[in-house]
Enzyme design. Structure first.
Site, PDB file in Angstrom:
ATOM      1  N   GLU A   1     -53.422 114.618 -90.362  1.00 15.55           N
ATOM      2  CA  GLU A   1     -52.230 115.441 -90.213  1.00 15.55           C
ATOM      3  C   GLU A   1     -51.503 115.515 -91.547  1.00 15.55           C
ATOM      4  OE1 GLU A   1     -50.460 117.846 -89.229  1.00 15.55           O
ATOM      5  OE2 GLU A   1     -50.086 117.205 -87.166  1.00 15.55           O
TER       6      GLU A   1
ATOM      7  N   HIS B   1     -56.339 116.329 -80.986  1.00 21.26           N
ATOM      8  CA  HIS B   1     -56.448 115.030 -80.310  1.00 21.26           C
ATOM      9  C   HIS B   1     -55.636 114.992 -79.016  1.00 21.26           C
ATOM     10  CE1 HIS B   1     -52.360 114.047 -81.506  1.00 21.26           C
ATOM     11  NE2 HIS B   1     -52.663 114.513 -82.719  1.00 21.26           N
TER      12      HIS B   1
END
Length: 192
Positions: free
Chosen positions: A76, A9
């Site tokens: 994550e 990202h």
């Protein structure tokens, strides 16, 4: 052959652990996004973690690609009690545990968080499910530093500690190929 194009990202500029905490990405570098978009295959399926920093990055890459639903399994690592704390505070409050977390990744987990092995199992299952559901296709998966490293570790058959030595820059591409029997690493941390 199915190819999975892992994209990290956009930058968050966070100076603290950012695991499952939902913080936005800075997507103001339109030139970098345009280079990334041009480098990625078209047509391709597009999926992302459900955290806003990944989902918004995927949205920026979405035009002309079929978007799959956001997948929380691509998140994550869950840093538990460390999430949101500066790295120095974690090292001060949990000196032995935080050192072991980075030096002996595997079964070591932050308080109320997950270990490398737990996170890798979650992300491995998501990657395998994508390959099984979409054989022979290009799939762009917008995810996170740790999530991508688990896939590098698996495809390169290296230890988690060795994988942690690999840089995964924001808006970089790591490409893996699935041949039906396993994953093969085609490229890591390519910054178009």
């Amino acid at each position: 052959m199915t190819r999975l194009w892992w994209v990290r990202h956009g930058p968050t500029h966070a100076r603290a652990f950012a695991g499952w905490r939902d913080i936005p990405a800075d997507l103001s570098d339109h030139a970098a996004l345009a280079r990334l978009n041009a480098h990625l295959p078209r047509p391709a399926l597009l999926v992302s973690s459900d955290l806003i920093r990944a989902s918004a990055t995927a949205d920026a890459l979405g035009p002309g690609r079929r978007r799959l639903p956001d997948d929380p399994a691509l998140r994550e690592f869950h840093f538990g009690d460390w999430d949101g704390l500066p790295f120095t505070e974690v090292a001060t409050r949990w000196p032995d545990l935080s050192r072991r977390y980075w030096e002996e990744p595997g079964h070591i987990a932050p308080p109320n968080g997950e270990s490398w092995i737990t996170a890798a199992a979650r992300i491995d299952a998501a990657a395998d499910a994508l390959a099984a559901a979409h054989p022979g296709q290009d799939i762009i998966a917008v995810a996170h530093f740790g999530a991508i490293l688990t896939q590098v570790q698996r495809a390169a058959a290296i230890s988690p500690y060795e994988a942690l030595a690999q840089d995964i820059a924001n808006l970089s591409v790591t490409c893996l190929q699935h041949d039906g029997g396993g994953w093969r690493l085609l490229g890591v941390n390519h910054c178009p």
